[in-house]
Design a protein around this motif. Structure first.
Motif, mmCIF file in Angstrom:
data_model
loop_
_atom_site.group_PDB
_atom_site.id
_atom_site.type_symbol
_atom_site.label_atom_id
_atom_site.label_comp_id
_atom_site.label_asym_id
_atom_site.label_seq_id
_atom_site.Cartn_x
_atom_site.Cartn_y
_atom_site.Cartn_z
ATOM 1 N N TYR A 364 0.845 -1.188 0.000
ATOM 2 C CA TYR A 364 0.000 0.000 0.000
ATOM 3 C C TYR A 364 0.883 1.242 0.000
ATOM 4 N N GLU A 365 0.299 2.395 -0.356
ATOM 5 C CA GLU A 365 1.055 3.641 -0.337
ATOM 6 C C GLU A 365 1.494 3.944 1.093
ATOM 7 N N PRO A 366 2.735 4.367 1.270
ATOM 8 C CA PRO A 366 3.234 4.658 2.618
ATOM 9 C C PRO A 366 2.335 5.624 3.395
ATOM 10 N N ALA A 367 1.834 6.656 2.728
ATOM 11 C CA ALA A 367 0.994 7.645 3.413
ATOM 12 C C ALA A 367 -0.289 7.009 3.940
ATOM 13 N N LYS A 368 -0.849 6.071 3.172
ATOM 14 C CA LYS A 368 -2.089 5.426 3.601
ATOM 15 C C LYS A 368 -1.835 4.503 4.791
ATOM 16 N N ILE A 369 -0.714 3.803 4.805
ATOM 17 C CA ILE A 369 -0.361 2.957 5.942
ATOM 18 C C ILE A 369 -0.207 3.800 7.205
ATOM 19 N N LEU A 370 0.497 4.922 7.070
ATOM 20 C CA LEU A 370 0.695 5.807 8.224
ATOM 21 C C LEU A 370 -0.632 6.372 8.723
ATOM 22 N N GLU A 371 -1.536 6.622 7.790
ATOM 23 C CA GLU A 371 -2.854 7.134 8.174
ATOM 24 C C GLU A 371 -3.610 6.110 9.025
ATOM 25 N N TYR A 372 -3.597 4.842 8.589
ATOM 26 C CA TYR A 372 -4.310 3.811 9.335
ATOM 27 C C TYR A 372 -3.620 3.479 10.642
ATOM 28 N N LEU A 373 -2.306 3.604 10.694
ATOM 29 C CA LEU A 373 -1.587 3.372 11.947
ATOM 30 C C LEU A 373 -1.909 4.417 12.996
ATOM 31 N N SER A 374 -2.233 5.621 12.524
ATOM 32 C CA SER A 374 -2.501 6.706 13.474
ATOM 33 C C SER A 374 -3.973 6.737 13.884
#
Length: 374
Positions: A364-374
């Motif tokens: 997945y796009e890094p930004a989307k992963i970071l979004e779901y992690l937060s």
């Protein structure tokens, strides 16, 4: 104009339950062959024997879990002598957790949360099976979550060799796998494979016409007539096909209807569907991230931040970069990397060069992963 607006107490949903992920439809089409094969594997258990072991394999959203749920419902309506237990291995992914769920199914409650050993739970399960003379059928859904730290061998060995410690216990296993790259028969060790010997049932992806029919049935059951035009329904089908996962389409219908309701509209429009798809296509990512432990989330966050700058990453270099940050040794780091790969969050690829190099890339796009992690 006013007649096209929903009142505060009106809704587009005839039955919102139809769009829940765990909903089991009354009418379940296009999996008749697989259902017959599964029923054949289970049949010995209905006669008091041990059910044949089975692997249900197919991409996410191809009807594997629903097929098992449907058959388990039929079993529970037919007999008390065969007890089916469906385990969600995303949530219960240790031997103790799995046997605790089996214990709950047999006794009606979970074992005490503290001061109880695995052996106590296992012994209690086996004694209940002996006393009631019942056969146990365990389905391990998303079993790829058990490949981490060799848990799959521990679980299967205990289930399939229980009769050695408790003569007369009869247990069959259904393993549900959504990762086509996983070869379970090659993964388990010899002491498990000698008693496992499964039959594999393949669930192919749904074709476009099948997706259309399944989603149309959900629309008829779940939404009021007229709120979704044929043009907008075709857009939902197209977006579902693009994702390759029927569950995305079902979630997309739910979110699109909610978006229309939020705007007080009686019809679902293109903007409702497009906005919903931006969330629904990350359904797997959301489920997976929620099931991770804190240190696994820390590793995934570090990988996403590195990937945003570098793209593909060498596993050894990644470890050297983040080992102090996440506070684990290489063995533990690599175990977590293998788990993220098994969960289809990353790709772990081996390449020949100066030695054998392990390359990590995100699915997945890094930004989307970071979004779901937060």
């Amino acid at each position: 104009m006013k007649k096209n607006l929903l009142m505060w107490d009106e809704t587009l949903f005839r039955d919102p339950e139809v769009f829940e992920i765990d909903y089991v439809p009354e009418q379940f089409n296009f999996r008749e062959v697989q259902m017959r094969e599964l029923a054949f594997q289970i049949r010995p258990g209905l006669r008091g024997g041990r059910p044949l072991n089975t692997i249900c394999r197919g991409l996410p959203g191809t009807g594997k879990t629903t097929s098992v749920r449907k058959l388990f419902e039929e079993i529970e309506e037919t007999t008390k002598k065969l007890v089916p237990v469906l385990i969600n291995c995303q949530i219960d992914n240790t031997k103790f957790a799995i046997f605790s769920q089996i214990y709950r199914k047999l006794s009606g409650h979970l074992p005490p949360s503290s001061g109880t050993s695995f052996k106590q739970v296992f012994d209690a399960v086996a004694r209940m099976l002996q006393k009631e003379e019942t056969v146990l059928l365990v389905a391990l859904d998303d079993a790829n979550y058990l490949f981490y730290e060799n848990e799959i061998n521990r679980v299967l060995y205990t289930l399939l060799r229980s009769h050695e410690a408790y003569p007369g216990t009869r247990i069959g296993v259904i393993v549900i796998i959504s990762d086509l790259d996983v070869d379970l028969t090659a993964t388990v060790d010899a002491r498990v494979s000698s008693v496992f010997r499964p039959t594999e049932i393949y669930f192919p992806p749904y074709g476009e016409d099948e997706v259309r029919d399944i989603l149309h049935e959900r629309v008829l059951q779940g939404l009021y007539p007229g709120c979704l035009s044929e043009e907008m329904f075709s857009l939902v089908v197209t977006q579902t096909q693009k994702s390759g996962d029927l569950r995305v389409g079902i979630d997309l219908l739910k979110r699109a209807a909610l978006n229309a309701e939020k705007q007080a509209r009686r019809n679902i429009e293109k903007e409702d569907i497009c906005k919903a798809y931006d969330v629904s296509r990350y359904l797997h990512l959301g489920f997976s991230v929620r099931s991770l432990k804190d240190e696994e989330k820390a590793l995934l966050r570090a990988l996403a931040e590195l990937a945003a700058r570098e793209g593909e990453m060498n596993a050894g270099e990644v470890f050297r970069t983040i080992k102090d940050r996440i506070g684990v040794g290489y063995t533990r780091f690599y175990e977590m990397v293998k788990k993220l790969d098994a969960m289809r969050l990353i790709d772990l690829e081996y390449r020949e060069g100066k030695g054998r190099t392990r390359v990590i890339s995100l699915r997945y796009e890094p930004a989307k992963i970071l979004e779901y992690l937060s």
